[in-house]
Structures are given as C-alpha cells and as structure tokens.
Scaffold this motif. Structure first.
Motif, PDB file in Angstrom:
ATOM      1  N   ARG A  63       0.800  -1.379  -0.010  1.00  0.00           N
ATOM      2  CA  ARG A  63      -0.123  -0.117   0.007  1.00  0.00           C
ATOM      3  C   ARG A  63       0.829   1.188  -0.021  1.00  0.00           C
ATOM      4  N   ARG A  64       1.745   1.194   0.852  1.00  0.00           N
ATOM      5  CA  ARG A  64       2.796   2.438   0.818  1.00  0.00           C
ATOM      6  C   ARG A  64       3.449   2.656  -0.550  1.00  0.00           C
ATOM      7  N   ARG A  67       1.129   4.073  -2.908  1.00  0.00           N
ATOM      8  CA  ARG A  67       0.706   5.755  -2.831  1.00  0.00           C
ATOM      9  C   ARG A  67       2.307   6.443  -3.193  1.00  0.00           C
ATOM     10  N   PHE A  68       3.200   5.771  -2.927  1.00  0.00           N
ATOM     11  CA  PHE A  68       4.542   6.429  -3.391  1.00  0.00           C
ATOM     12  C   PHE A  68       4.442   6.648  -4.923  1.00  0.00           C
ATOM     13  N   ARG A 246       9.840   3.202   4.455  1.00  0.00           N
ATOM     14  CA  ARG A 246       9.113   4.377   4.283  1.00  0.00           C
ATOM     15  C   ARG A 246       7.836   4.419   5.200  1.00  0.00           C
ATOM     16  N   PRO A 247       8.011   3.858   6.426  1.00  0.00           N
ATOM     17  CA  PRO A 247       6.665   3.863   7.362  1.00  0.00           C
ATOM     18  C   PRO A 247       6.072   5.231   7.359  1.00  0.00           C
ATOM     19  N   GLU A 248       4.825   5.109   7.294  1.00  0.00           N
ATOM     20  CA  GLU A 248       3.853   6.388   7.658  1.00  0.00           C
ATOM     21  C   GLU A 248       3.382   6.483   8.711  1.00  0.00           C
ATOM     22  N   ASP A 252       2.849   0.962  11.091  1.00  0.00           N
ATOM     23  CA  ASP A 252       3.748   0.440   9.968  1.00  0.00           C
ATOM     24  C   ASP A 252       5.094  -0.133  10.483  1.00  0.00           C
TER      25      ASP A 252
END
Length: 273
Positions: A63-64, A67-68, A246-248, A252
């Motif tokens: 998912r991340r 989005r990136f 890239r934890p949001e 995460d």
C-alpha cells in the motif's frame, strides 16, 4: 473425503492442494480459501507463528509503495502475482489518490482471478488476467493488459511476494530482464521477497511445509534479492525489511523489523535496460 465446492470457486480449480494465493488470503484473514488451505495454513502458523506478521507487513508495504508511485506521477500499474483482492488492494489505494489510475491484476490461480473479476465488475479502469509470470509474452499481450496499459508512459510494475515462488531453474534474473526491457523510462519496480537472513528457523519450517502446496518457496539472501533490481535505481531507503520501507504511521513500524522476514524495495528505471 469429498470436498464441497463453494459457489464462487471455478470448476477447474484444484481443491486438493493448497495454493499460494489462497494461503496468503488465509494469513491476511480473508475468506476465499478452502479447508485444504486453512489446514496447511494452521500447520505453518504452528511452526512459524510470524507468518501472520510476514503477510500483514508485506501488505502494508504494498500500500505504501503504491501511494509513493502515484505521488511520483505513475497512473498505471501491472500487479503480477496479485493474489486474491482484499481490502486496501492496489486499485483502491491508487484510485483513492487519483481516481483515473489503471490497474492490471495478474495471477495464475483461477480462484484469485475469478474473485477479482467479481470484485472489479463495473470498474472500467481495472482488469484481472489469468497468466503465468514465467511467460511474459502471453501476459503482456493479453487483451486486458493491452487495453489498459500504455507502454509509452511510465508503469508501476508490482512484484510483491511472488519471486520466491520461482526456483533457480526458472532463472528469475533473466525473467526480470524481459519485463524491464518493455518498461518505459521513468517506470518503477516494487518488489518484496522472503528471506532466511532473519528468523531463519521459522522461515525454514515455512519453506518445508510449502512443499505440500502448488507453489513451493525458494528463499534468497539480500544480495540475491538485490540482483532482481538490476537496471533499476533503488529509491531511499533502498532494500530493507518491509517495516523499514518508508513507514507512514506507528502501525507500520516494528520493534524488530528483521522479524518481518521479507525484504522490500522500489526501483526506478532511468536508463535503457
């Protein structure tokens, strides 16, 4: 023992052996799996209890990454080894940010494709294709792929938790080169892969049990996974364990990211491959 076929199951599906797509669905808490999948899944969880975290953290990475890629201007995705769509799948994530995003889901499991077709009905920007990633020609020339993807514009190639189902005999590096060659400049590759560099005992137990499924697992080291990114420039933070990419949010993160058991990375094609 006779196994009753659910109404949603294709007539030609093998209900006698567990499949990777249905096992993954089970570990994510889904309902599109058979008793043979649940039975093997429970056995895997007994010897490798971290498998639920493997699946959850890997899904969060997907998912991340999506989005990136949308933030980088990517509006079309080729998701190979997509599995059975569950909440928060690629098209939902991408189209929430940019409604016009197009997604081609590809899997060789007929259950995954059949459920995808039901779920995606009425969405003209998404299609499900039944194909084998080891046959790029058939996959890329499928009418659904050809209809939705414009290979003159950047594409987000998603190969999340799929390469570990390719043994060395399938020459995954050479296979990756074939996909890289057709991607336009500015395209991205998001990839994850199970490893025994950490939690080796649990991963080894998982690998042994997966031999009973239709998709045995091959683990690879960080250096071996890195070779799959040849021709792509890794974006920060590089090739890391899934919680480290890239934890949001606090959800995460993980106190011991290596326990995720899966390497993940995203690379950009910025030169002719």
């Amino acid at each position: 023992m006779r196994v009753n076929r659910p109404d949603w199951a294709p007539r030609d599906v093998d209900m006698d052996r567990a499949s990777a797509a249905r096992l993954y669905d089970f570990f994510l808490g889904g309902s599109f799996n058979f008793e043979v999948d649940r039975e093997l899944g429970r056995r895997v969880a007994t010897v490798a209890p971290a498998v639920f975290d493997f699946a959850r953290l890997n899904r969060a990475f997907l998912r991340r990454a999506v989005r990136f890629l949308v933030s980088q201007g990517v509006t079309q995705f080729l998701d190979i080894g997509s599995g059975i769509p569950t909440a928060g799948n690629v098209h939902e994530v991408a189209q929430r940010v940019r409604p016009g995003c197009r997604v081609v889901y590809v899997d060789n499991d007929p259950v995954a494709v059949a459920h995808s077709e039901v779920l995606l009905a009425g969405n003209p920007h998404v299609v499900a294709v039944q194909a084998d990633m080891r046959d790029p020609g058939a996959l890329l020339n499928d009418p659904g792929t050809a209809r939705l993807l414009d290979f003159s514009e950047p594409i987000g190639l998603l190969m999340v938790a799929v390469h570990h189902f390719l043994p060395p005999a399938d020459e995954p590096e050479r296979l990756m080169a074939r996909y890289r060659e057709v991607l336009p400049l500015g395209s991205y590759l998001a990839l994850s892969h199970i490893t025994s560099d950490a939690v080796a005992e649990q991963v080894s137990a998982l690998v042994e049990l997966y031999r009973e499924s239709t998709h045995p697992v091959t683990v690879r080291s960080k250096a071996e996974v890195a070779t799959l990114f040849e021709g792509f420039e890794l974006v920060q933070p590089g090739l890391v364990f899934t919680p480290q990419w890239r934890p949001e949010s606090p959800e995460d993160l993980d106190e011991h990211p290596e326990h995720a058991g899966v390497y993940a990375g995203v690379g950009r094609k910025s030169a002719l491959g």
